[in-house]
Scaffold this motif. Structure first.
Motif, mmCIF file in Angstrom:
data_model
loop_
_atom_site.group_PDB
_atom_site.id
_atom_site.type_symbol
_atom_site.label_atom_id
_atom_site.label_comp_id
_atom_site.label_asym_id
_atom_site.label_seq_id
_atom_site.Cartn_x
_atom_site.Cartn_y
_atom_site.Cartn_z
ATOM 1 N N GLU A 25 0.751 -1.107 0.031
ATOM 2 C CA GLU A 25 0.068 0.061 -0.058
ATOM 3 C C GLU A 25 0.742 1.305 -0.093
ATOM 4 O O GLU A 25 0.551 2.247 -0.610
ATOM 5 N N LEU A 26 1.916 1.323 0.855
ATOM 6 C CA LEU A 26 2.923 2.297 0.776
ATOM 7 C C LEU A 26 4.255 1.724 0.017
ATOM 8 O O LEU A 26 4.846 1.012 0.427
ATOM 9 N N LEU A 27 4.689 2.695 -0.924
ATOM 10 C CA LEU A 27 5.512 2.204 -1.916
ATOM 11 C C LEU A 27 6.814 3.168 -1.927
ATOM 12 O O LEU A 27 7.991 2.699 -1.672
ATOM 13 N N THR A 28 6.612 4.451 -1.926
ATOM 14 C CA THR A 28 7.767 5.494 -2.174
ATOM 15 C C THR A 28 7.870 5.848 -1.003
ATOM 16 O O THR A 28 7.033 6.023 0.008
ATOM 17 N N LEU A 29 9.326 6.724 -0.698
ATOM 18 C CA LEU A 29 9.394 7.342 0.366
ATOM 19 C C LEU A 29 8.383 8.625 0.677
ATOM 20 O O LEU A 29 7.840 8.933 1.680
ATOM 21 N N LEU A 30 7.617 9.208 -0.480
ATOM 22 C CA LEU A 30 6.904 10.181 -0.464
ATOM 23 C C LEU A 30 5.434 9.610 0.262
ATOM 24 O O LEU A 30 4.781 10.328 0.973
ATOM 25 N N ASP A 31 5.086 8.217 0.039
ATOM 26 C CA ASP A 31 4.147 7.841 0.367
ATOM 27 C C ASP A 31 4.113 7.572 1.920
ATOM 28 O O ASP A 31 3.161 8.021 2.816
ATOM 29 N N PHE A 32 5.331 7.229 2.593
ATOM 30 C CA PHE A 32 5.774 7.206 4.011
ATOM 31 C C PHE A 32 5.603 8.462 4.595
ATOM 32 O O PHE A 32 5.179 8.644 5.570
ATOM 33 N N VAL A 33 6.019 9.403 3.912
ATOM 34 C CA VAL A 33 5.760 10.801 4.513
ATOM 35 C C VAL A 33 4.588 11.444 4.990
ATOM 36 O O VAL A 33 4.128 11.568 5.762
ATOM 37 N N ARG A 34 3.701 11.001 3.580
ATOM 38 C CA ARG A 34 2.424 11.401 3.828
ATOM 39 C C ARG A 34 1.707 10.553 4.849
ATOM 40 O O ARG A 34 0.955 11.064 5.640
ATOM 41 N N PHE A 35 1.972 9.336 4.797
ATOM 42 C CA PHE A 35 1.137 8.580 6.028
ATOM 43 C C PHE A 35 1.609 8.958 7.374
ATOM 44 O O PHE A 35 0.821 9.089 8.276
ATOM 45 N N ALA A 36 3.147 9.324 7.460
ATOM 46 C CA ALA A 36 3.340 9.956 8.742
ATOM 47 C C ALA A 36 2.805 11.181 9.301
ATOM 48 O O ALA A 36 2.352 11.434 10.194
ATOM 49 N N VAL A 37 2.772 12.164 8.265
ATOM 50 C CA VAL A 37 2.010 13.184 8.461
ATOM 51 C C VAL A 37 0.576 13.111 9.089
ATOM 52 O O VAL A 37 0.029 13.805 9.994
ATOM 53 N N SER A 38 -0.081 12.235 8.437
ATOM 54 C CA SER A 38 -1.695 11.786 8.882
ATOM 55 C C SER A 38 -1.561 11.483 10.130
ATOM 56 O O SER A 38 -2.656 11.996 11.048
ATOM 57 N N ARG A 39 -0.607 10.544 10.562
ATOM 58 C CA ARG A 39 -0.653 9.834 11.764
ATOM 59 C C ARG A 39 -0.351 10.715 13.045
ATOM 60 O O ARG A 39 -0.776 11.246 13.973
ATOM 61 N N PHE A 40 0.553 11.636 12.487
ATOM 62 C CA PHE A 40 0.972 12.897 13.532
ATOM 63 C C PHE A 40 -0.045 13.923 13.768
ATOM 64 O O PHE A 40 -0.336 14.280 14.891
ATOM 65 N N VAL A 41 -0.732 14.290 12.782
ATOM 66 C CA VAL A 41 -1.706 15.064 12.848
ATOM 67 C C VAL A 41 -3.065 14.652 13.690
ATOM 68 O O VAL A 41 -3.631 15.258 14.658
ATOM 69 N N GLU A 42 -3.238 13.218 13.370
ATOM 70 C CA GLU A 42 -4.575 12.791 14.015
ATOM 71 C C GLU A 42 -4.099 12.585 15.643
ATOM 72 O O GLU A 42 -4.906 12.697 16.504
ATOM 73 N N ALA A 43 -2.899 12.370 15.733
ATOM 74 C CA ALA A 43 -2.289 12.185 17.201
ATOM 75 C C ALA A 43 -2.149 13.418 18.027
ATOM 76 O O ALA A 43 -1.700 13.403 19.091
ATOM 77 N N LYS A 44 -2.313 14.310 17.399
ATOM 78 C CA LYS A 44 -2.101 15.994 17.711
ATOM 79 C C LYS A 44 -0.796 16.041 18.398
ATOM 80 O O LYS A 44 -0.695 16.669 19.711
ATOM 81 N N LEU A 45 0.342 15.592 17.629
ATOM 82 C CA LEU A 45 1.826 15.783 18.335
ATOM 83 C C LEU A 45 2.167 17.114 18.401
ATOM 84 O O LEU A 45 1.487 18.028 17.496
ATOM 85 N N VAL A 46 3.174 17.621 19.109
ATOM 86 C CA VAL A 46 3.776 18.785 19.278
ATOM 87 C C VAL A 46 5.104 18.877 18.529
ATOM 88 O O VAL A 46 5.833 18.019 18.884
ATOM 89 N N PHE A 47 5.151 19.778 17.738
ATOM 90 C CA PHE A 47 6.634 19.912 17.022
ATOM 91 C C PHE A 47 7.361 21.233 17.385
ATOM 92 O O PHE A 47 7.022 22.167 17.131
ATOM 93 N N ALA A 48 8.688 20.820 18.059
ATOM 94 C CA ALA A 48 9.181 22.027 18.372
ATOM 95 C C ALA A 48 10.740 21.661 18.890
ATOM 96 O O ALA A 48 11.324 22.179 19.571
ATOM 97 N N HIS A 49 11.255 20.601 18.125
ATOM 98 C CA HIS A 49 12.220 20.066 18.787
ATOM 99 C C HIS A 49 13.430 19.669 17.083
ATOM 100 O O HIS A 49 13.764 18.810 16.952
ATOM 101 N N GLY A 50 13.598 20.995 16.716
ATOM 102 C CA GLY A 50 14.460 20.769 15.631
ATOM 103 C C GLY A 50 13.477 20.953 14.259
ATOM 104 O O GLY A 50 13.884 21.244 13.052
#
Length: 321
Positions: A25-50
């Motif tokens: 289902e996930l094939l390319t680097l960009l696929d995995f980046v998109r998947f990660a973004v969706s999971r991070f937004v869903e989990a309401k993570l905080v981004f302030a560390h680089g």
């Protein structure tokens, strides 16, 4: 007979949504980046560390899992990922969401100004604006002159207070090619991480680490430049730290009731440790109004970076008395 648990499920957590991502289902680097973004937004993570947003953080983790520099993502965005690589990427994404630890701790690495540094839970994750300001305000000016401090090649002695992982001391050594750099921290654990970074960058002869409370271990040494990113979070901010920040050493954040405990001490003592033409560069986050109210007599020059406004100040030695 129960079916054996597949390695991928063990590694990512049996039954998790990450383990159930179907192969193919996930094939390319960009696929995995998109998947990660969706999971991070869903989990309401905080981004302030680089990294400052879910896209940058996803790109960082995917590239680290594949041993690529973040700048190489565009080159390989459409490249296919192997099954083993996919498992490693999904494991990092799942751990980031489940643990809420800063991504830098999961891969033991952070980049500042494109330079890699080792980090772990013994130090705060570096995200100072001072690295950028060294380039933008303490180097050659656009008109061929020099800003604030003069020719970087003529700077001989630099001090980094509250050095943590040693990243700013190392960037200063790279920026001022003829300077000796002293780096001070009160934490033995932090200095162990700093020592590793100094060694990995081959700067043992130019960067010296000191354990102590601010200027205490330095005697009467004077410097052309003092840089510091001290603890500056006030009591209200400490009570509201997100989970990601709670994974970091409390000592690296706590600046007292108003966040200015160490900043006041640095301002009071820096003048006796600067050369006549030197200056102090200090980051204090969002404490500008409080500091100006507390020290109205000081002509602080507030410097902006690409991602900050008025969070770092400069003051010349002559104005400190």
């Amino acid at each position: 007979m129960a079916k054996p648990v597949k390695p991928a499920a063990r590694r990512a957590g049996a039954g998790s949504k990450f383990a159930k991502v179907a192969r193919g289902e996930l094939l390319t680097l960009l696929d995995f980046v998109r998947f990660a973004v969706s999971r991070f937004v869903e989990a309401k993570l905080v981004f302030a560390h680089g990294t400052t947003d879910p896209v940058a953080e996803a790109a960082f983790l995917v590239c680290e899992a594949l041993h690529l520099h973040p700048d190489q993502l565009d080159t390989f965005a459409a490249a296919r990922v192997t099954a083993a690589e996919a498992k490693a990427i999904l494991d990092l994404i799942e751990r980031r969401v489940r643990t809420r630890k800063p991504a830098a701790y999961l891969v033991n690495k952070i980049y500042m100004r494109g330079v890699p540094f080792y980090v772990d839970e013994r130090v705060i994750v570096p995200r100072s604006f001072i690295g950028e300001i060294l380039d933008s305000h303490l180097g050659a000016g656009e008109d061929g002159g020099y800003a604030l401090l003069g020719d970087p090649a003529e700077v001989e002695h630099v001090l980094d207070l509250c050095t943590g992982s040693g990243c700013l001391a190392i960037l200063a050594a790279r920026h001022f090619p003829n300077a000796q750099v002293d780096a001070v921290d009160i934490s033995k654990d932090a200095l162990a991480v700093a020592a590793r970074n100094v060694s990995e960058h081959g700067l043992e002869e130019r960067v010296k680490l000191h354990r102590g409370n601010l200027f205490a271990p330095l005697g009467d040494m004077r410097y052309d430049l003092i840089i510091s990113n001290p603890p500056y979070v006030d009591a209200e901010g400490m009570a509201a730290l997100p989970l990601e920040c709670r994974a970091e050493p409390k000592l690296a954040f706590d600046g007292g009731a108003d966040g200015l405990d160490l900043v006041r001490r640095i301002l009071n003592e820096a003048g006796t440790h600067l050369t006549p033409q030197g200056g102090l560069l200090c980051e204090i986050g969002r404490g500008r109004e409080r500091l100006e109210a507390a020290c109205p007599q000081l002509p602080l020059l507030w410097l902006d970076s690409e991602d900050s406004e008025g969070e770092v100040f400069w003051i010349a030695a002559a104005d400190l008395g």
